[in-house]
Write an enzyme that holds these catalytic residues in place. Structure first.
Site, PDB file in Angstrom:
ATOM      1  N   GLU A  84      81.576 -60.539  52.267  1.00 54.19           N
ATOM      2  CA  GLU A  84      81.067 -59.813  53.220  1.00 54.19           C
ATOM      3  C   GLU A  84      81.912 -58.796  53.856  1.00 54.19           C
ATOM      4  OE1 GLU A  84      78.257 -59.931  52.564  1.00 54.19           O
ATOM      5  OE2 GLU A  84      77.011 -61.443  53.446  1.00 54.19           O
ATOM      6  N   HIS A  99      84.067 -69.671  54.332  1.00 54.76           N
ATOM      7  CA  HIS A  99      83.099 -70.003  53.384  1.00 54.76           C
ATOM      8  C   HIS A  99      82.808 -71.465  53.100  1.00 54.76           C
ATOM      9  CE1 HIS A  99      80.679 -69.589  49.518  1.00 54.76           C
ATOM     10  NE2 HIS A  99      80.466 -68.683  50.034  1.00 54.76           N
TER      11      HIS A  99
HETATM   12  N1  ACO Z   1      85.593 -67.271  62.408  1.00 56.96           N
HETATM   13  C1  ACO Z   1      86.271 -68.617  63.288  1.00 56.96           C
HETATM   14  N2  ACO Z   1      85.990 -69.848  63.219  1.00 56.96           N
HETATM   15  C2  ACO Z   1      85.305 -70.172  61.898  1.00 56.96           C
HETATM   16  C3  ACO Z   1      84.946 -69.217  61.017  1.00 56.96           C
HETATM   17  C4  ACO Z   1      84.958 -67.853  61.310  1.00 56.96           C
HETATM   18  N3  ACO Z   1      84.393 -66.883  60.572  1.00 56.96           N
HETATM   19  N4  ACO Z   1      84.143 -69.869  60.021  1.00 56.96           N
HETATM   20  C5  ACO Z   1      84.435 -71.253  60.378  1.00 56.96           C
HETATM   21  N5  ACO Z   1      85.094 -71.205  61.333  1.00 56.96           N
HETATM   22  C6  ACO Z   1      85.433 -72.769  62.083  1.00 56.96           C
HETATM   23  C7  ACO Z   1      84.205 -73.011  62.764  1.00 56.96           C
HETATM   24  O1  ACO Z   1      84.031 -72.714  64.270  1.00 56.96           O
HETATM   25  C8  ACO Z   1      84.665 -74.713  62.484  1.00 56.96           C
HETATM   26  O2  ACO Z   1      85.664 -74.866  63.649  1.00 56.96           O
HETATM   27  P1  ACO Z   1      85.911 -76.332  64.172  1.00 56.96           P
HETATM   28  O3  ACO Z   1      86.315 -77.324  63.277  1.00 56.96           O
HETATM   29  O4  ACO Z   1      86.889 -76.133  65.533  1.00 56.96           O
HETATM   30  O5  ACO Z   1      84.428 -76.826  64.654  1.00 56.96           O
HETATM   31  C9  ACO Z   1      85.411 -75.051  61.354  1.00 56.96           C
HETATM   32  O6  ACO Z   1      86.033 -73.614  61.262  1.00 56.96           O
HETATM   33  C10 ACO Z   1      84.599 -75.133  60.472  1.00 56.96           C
HETATM   34  O7  ACO Z   1      83.201 -74.535  60.381  1.00 56.96           O
HETATM   35  P2  ACO Z   1      81.982 -74.876  59.764  1.00 56.96           P
HETATM   36  O8  ACO Z   1      80.768 -73.918  60.361  1.00 56.96           O
HETATM   37  O9  ACO Z   1      81.695 -76.456  59.557  1.00 56.96           O
HETATM   38  O10 ACO Z   1      82.198 -74.392  58.277  1.00 56.96           O
HETATM   39  P3  ACO Z   1      81.064 -73.811  57.177  1.00 56.96           P
HETATM   40  O11 ACO Z   1      81.387 -74.344  55.882  1.00 56.96           O
HETATM   41  O12 ACO Z   1      79.590 -74.718  57.687  1.00 56.96           O
HETATM   42  O13 ACO Z   1      80.832 -72.507  57.507  1.00 56.96           O
HETATM   43  C11 ACO Z   1      80.458 -70.152  57.189  1.00 56.96           C
HETATM   44  C12 ACO Z   1      80.723 -71.444  56.374  1.00 56.96           C
HETATM   45  C13 ACO Z   1      78.920 -70.341  57.925  1.00 56.96           C
HETATM   46  C14 ACO Z   1      80.212 -68.987  56.046  1.00 56.96           C
HETATM   47  C15 ACO Z   1      81.357 -69.664  58.392  1.00 56.96           C
HETATM   48  O14 ACO Z   1      82.703 -69.775  57.673  1.00 56.96           O
HETATM   49  C16 ACO Z   1      81.058 -68.593  59.103  1.00 56.96           C
HETATM   50  O15 ACO Z   1      80.166 -68.664  60.123  1.00 56.96           O
HETATM   51  N6  ACO Z   1      81.597 -67.352  58.693  1.00 56.96           N
HETATM   52  C17 ACO Z   1      81.188 -66.099  59.423  1.00 56.96           C
HETATM   53  C18 ACO Z   1      80.228 -65.544  58.954  1.00 56.96           C
HETATM   54  C19 ACO Z   1      80.111 -64.976  57.624  1.00 56.96           C
HETATM   55  O16 ACO Z   1      81.100 -64.369  57.114  1.00 56.96           O
HETATM   56  N7  ACO Z   1      79.159 -65.229  56.794  1.00 56.96           N
HETATM   57  C20 ACO Z   1      79.233 -64.883  55.336  1.00 56.96           C
HETATM   58  C21 ACO Z   1      79.448 -65.910  54.407  1.00 56.96           C
HETATM   59  S1  ACO Z   1      79.395 -65.455  52.670  1.00 56.96           S
HETATM   60  C22 ACO Z   1      77.776 -65.364  52.277  1.00 56.96           C
HETATM   61  O17 ACO Z   1      77.045 -66.266  52.545  1.00 56.96           O
HETATM   62  C23 ACO Z   1      77.491 -64.337  51.230  1.00 56.96           C
END
Ligand code: ACO
Length: 383
Positions: free
Chosen positions: A321, A262
């Site tokens: 989620e 998140h």
């Molecule tokens: N699984 C694996 N790796 C992840 C995940 C995940 N669910 N989420 C983040 N990461 C990793 C990224 O690959 C990145 O790795 P890196 O540093 O090696 O490149 C690092 O963690 C940071 O990721 P960002 O995309 O910069 O983090 P951000 O804060 O933008 O992401 C997000 C938040 C979009 C929710 C992300 O965690 C994600 O894609 N989760 C999966 C989708 C999901 O569950 N969405 C629902 C969110 S809740 C809502 O909106 C109601």
């Protein structure tokens, strides 16, 4: 002299875009405050209608106010002809797209769609909250090749939705589960769809336009579109032994684990806590749900360990989620409907933000940092 520009923050990370009295997310403490109440003191204790009133009016309703609100919502549940036609035409589209298209038509049923006075906003908010579940229920029935069922005015929003989908007297435990789910997702700080709604409202555009735009932002898998894939993941994993190899393979192939991570929470999302209890309660009633719940618990624990190992230091924890998927599937809903169900709850929060933004009456207009070339000239080509 041009305005001073602060350097870009990728994805506006950490930027405060508005002041709000509606909700607050503390990502380090894992705390969500809605209208002054901690989520755990609100979800399961008040109905969705009461929580919406809290956001729109700043305090919980008295009995007479709640009764009046319930009557008004019940009276507005039916869909205008033009909206019904769009839902029918969109029968093959994903429910969230049908909802977006149908939502846009609702301004045809508003006397003066450009009226953004507090009185007009209050009426539009009630109308949108009343009709969203009807749109999703009608679309669900049509997509299954069944005739839509007329809404009942004697039921609350959640119970009426379940009745309109199944045609049966709703099970009170199921109705309570859906009601708690909608309260849990009603508002959540400056998330992407709420920000979208506020940007649109800040141009003095109307409530229906702002909410239609917000639906577009919600549907993406990085925001509201994750719970469908969560259920797919659990179904693919199938057994506890498969969990670790499956999760490691996903990460090795560069995919994200849905339901984890998140932008703000670096600890477990408090909404996941509430919804895990709701899912557990639903699991007590049905063996199939209980088995899925037990598997989900195991997958969650394994995923947290694997994520800490493969993505150290990112603090990727369970988000809302993950257990949303379990709650909604235990209500008999298909994964393709999940994000539209989210919208039925969040619409009350979007409307509250539009009301707040209209009162603020200040255009949201950030700047961009130009990184393209300069000094190019057009050379006229001969002939
Ligand atoms: N699984 C694996 N790796 C992840 C995940 C995940 N669910 N989420 C983040 N990461 C990793 C990224 O690959 C990145 O790795 P890196 O540093 O090696 O490149 C690092 O963690 C940071 O990721 P960002 O995309 O910069 O983090 P951000 O804060 O933008 O992401 C997000 C938040 C979009 C929710 C992300 O965690 C994600 O894609 N989760 C999966 C989708 C999901 O569950 N969405 C629902 C969110 S809740 C809502 O909106 C109601």
């Amino acid at each position: 002299m041009s305005n001073p520009v602060t350097p870009a923050r990728r994805g506006l990370d950490g930027v405060v875009a508005a002041q709000t009295r509606l909700s607050h997310v503390d990502g380090q403490a894992g705390e969500l405050i809605i209208g002054g109440f901690e989520l755990k003191n609100l979800a399961g204790h008040v109905s969705f209608e009461e929580a919406a009133w809290l956001l729109w009016h700043g305090s919980l309703p008295g009995k007479a106010e709640l009764d009046g609100m319930r009557r008004e919502i019940a009276g507005q549940r039916g869909l205008p002809e033009s909206t019904l036609r769009v839902v029918q035409d969109a029968v093959k589209a994903p429910p969230i797209d049908a909802l977006r298209m149908a939502c846009a038509t609702l301004s045809l049923d508003v006397a003066n769609p450009d009226d953004i006075s507090p009185a007009a906003d209050a009426q539009d908010a009630m109308m949108l909250m009343a009709r969203f579940p009807t749109i999703v229920a009608v679309h669900t029935r049509l997509a299954m090749g069944q005739k839509p069922i007329a809404p009942r005015s004697d039921l609350g929003l959640a119970a009426n939705f379940l009745y309109m989908v199944s045609g049966r007297e709703p099970d009170p435990i199921a109705a309570r589960a859906l009601d708690t789910y909608w309260v849990t997702v009603i508002d959540h700080g400056m998330n992407a769809s709420t920000f979208t709604a506020r940007v649109i409202a800040s141009t003095r555009s109307d409530m229906v336009s702002a909410v239609t735009g917000a639906i577009g932002a919600l549907k993406g898998p990085l925001h509201g579109g994750a719970p469908g894939p969560v259920l797919d993941m659990l179904k693919e994993i199938r057994t506890a032994e498969n969990a670790e190899p499956w999760l490691r393979r996903e990460l090795a192939e560069g995919r994200r684990l849905m339901g984890f991570g998140h932008r703000v929470y670096k600890v477990r999302d408090p909404r996941a806590e509430v919804l895990s209890h709701v899912a557990e309660e639903m699991g007590r009633a049905h063996l199939e749900d209980r088995q899925l719940f037990d598997l989900a618990r195991h997958v969650e624990q394994t995923a947290l360990r694997v994520l800490d190992d493969v993505k150290p230091g990112r603090n990727l924890r369970t988000n809302v989620e993950f257990y949303t998927a379990l709650v909604l599937q235990s209500l008999g809903l298909q994964p393709r409907t999940f994000v539209a169900m989210f919208a039925c709850g969040r619409v009350a929060g979007w409307c509250a933000h539009v009301i707040e933004q209209h009162a603020e009456d200040h255009l949201i207009r950030p700047q961009s940092e130009y990184i393209g070339p300069r000094g190019l000239t057009v050379e006229r080509r001969a002939g």
